[in-house]
Design an enzyme around this catalytic site. Structure first.
Site: not given
Ligand SMILES: Cc1cc2nc3c(=O)[nH]c(=O)nc-3n(C[C@H](O)[C@H](O)[C@H](O)COP(=O)(O)O)c2cc1C
Length: 387
Positions: A28, A110, A131, A133, A255, A279, A282
């Site tokens: 991962y 994150s 960060q 999302y 970002k 990223h 990714r």
């Protein structure tokens, strides 16, 4: 860190991480999207550049101090957001934050983390960035923002290159994200690494703390991870950036910028900085390396705007290339995640120290007294290879 004599560079930390982590987690971290071409390009992109050597003009210890986001920093790089640090090492987020604090650099936590930003503030302190999302449900986003404010977070990063989660084929093969409960295959993979299992058992439950009070995300990190990524807002636009700019009064960073037009739009939305990022290879396969895009983005946004960059940094000399080409600072991703997996807090400190030492040595050999001098001289210090 024990046996640290064998660790001389970031690749050594990667190998140590590989030996310690269950395959599902190592893959991962290590893998990229589809053919992994973008990920490889990030690494190869540095080859296009060369550092200019000057002799007989340097002082003994070059200063690595650097200023970005209006803060004076001890080093020109920081720890960027990497999801699920607490699955690679028990209390992984806390250990990484402690290492960052000990070295005087920020860690950006994150959204996808085992420990919450409040826990990090309480147990570690230091410079904590967060960060975000963008979830489909704005009221959930507002709760995350409230938690970030309560934890006295100075800088918020909105990641914008994940409108869809790309396919990382190693993860598909290993069942990462598809697996929401411990099954026989996963258990077998974990049992191959008894030291990792013991470490995890010592730490106790692995839940994503930030969604503890939201039963709709399920229970256990694997299920919560799967649900969190399934709920990312696919219709994110610049209007959402403007919405966030209204809500978040402190520093805001976007970002995931990879072209000059988007960089200018971000600046014009009133954000304080961008991170040039794909990223870590990714997301979009066959995209450009980040370093290749840096000169045109710097030119488009002007000298004063804060331009951060990540993607493939494993060497101090590569950080020097970015700084010489106009980056305000570099974010590390896998480099410190490998350190954490290899040796916990001291493994992260090792990663930071390796890169800091490499930068210092290269600056001396370039005849430079400081990172500031490098950033000022720019193209005189870093030029196209063979020119
Ligand atoms: C295992 C892993 C998890 C990541 N999780 C996040 C994340 O939660 N949020 C985010 O914005 N970026 C995430 N990233 C991307 C990193 O912030 C960064 O862009 C990338 O790792 C830089 O490339 P490098 O690892 O080659 O240095 C992740 C990267 C990795 C390797």
């Amino acid at each position: 860190m024990r046996q640290s004599h064998t660790i001389v560079n970031i690749d050594d930390l990667r190998l140590r991480a590989k030996a310690k982590l269950p395959k599902i987690f190592f893959d991962y971290i290590d893998g990229g999207a589809f053919s992994e071409t973008t990920m490889r390009r990030n690494r190869c992109g540095f080859q296009r550049w060369e550092l200019v050597q000057h002799v007989l003009r340097t002082s003994e210890n070059p200063s690595l101090k650097c200023t970005y986001l209006d803060q004076d920093q001890t080093l020109p790089f920081m720890l960027g957001p990497v999801g699920f640090l607490g699955l690679y090492r028990g209390n992984g987020e806390v250990q990484a934050a402690q290492a960052a604090k000990n070295r005087g650099i920020p860690l950006c936590l994150s959204t996808f983390s085992i420990s919450s930003i409040e826990t990090l503030r309480r147990e570690v302190g230091g410079q904590l960035h967060f960060q975000l999302y963008m979830d489909r449900d704005k009221s959930f986003v507002e709760k995350l923002l409230d938690a970030a404010v309560k934890a006295d977070t100075d800088v918020l990063y909105l990641t914008v290159d994940t409108s869809v989660t790309s396919v990382r084929e190693k993860d598909v093969r290993n069942g990462f994200r598809a697996v929401t409960r411990l099954n026989a295959r996963l258990l077998f993979s974990m049992m191959q690494k008894p030291a990792w299992c013991l470490d995890m058992l010592k730490t106790g439950s692995s839940n994503v703390e930030a969604v503890r009070d939201f039963p709709e995300f399920g229970t256990g990190a694997l299920e919560q991870a799967s649900n969190l990524s399934g709920r990312l807002d696919p219709s994110l636009t610049w209007d959402d950036v403007k919405w966030l700019r209204q809500k978040w009064k402190k520093k805001l960073v976007i970002k995931g910028i990879l072209c000059a037009d988007d960089a200018k739009t971000a600046r014009d939305c009133g954000v304080d900085a961008i991170v040039i990022s794909n990223h870590g290879g990714r997301q979009l396969d066959f995209a450009s390396s980040t370093i290749a895009r840096l000169p045109s983005i710097r030119e488009a946004v002007g000298r004063e705007f804060c331009v951060m960059i990540d993607g493939g940094f494993r060497r101090g000399s590569e950080i020097i290339i970015a700084l010489g080409l106009g980056a305000s600072c570099v974010l590390l991703g896998r480099a410190y995640a490998f350190g954490l997996s290899a040796g916990g807090q001291s493994g992260v400190e090792k990663a930071i120290d390796i890169l800091a030492d490499e930068i210092a040595i290269s600056l001396k050999l370039m005849g430079l007294n400081s990172v500031a001098e490098l950033q000022e001289a720019g193209a005189e210090c870093v030029r196209s290879a063979g020119s």
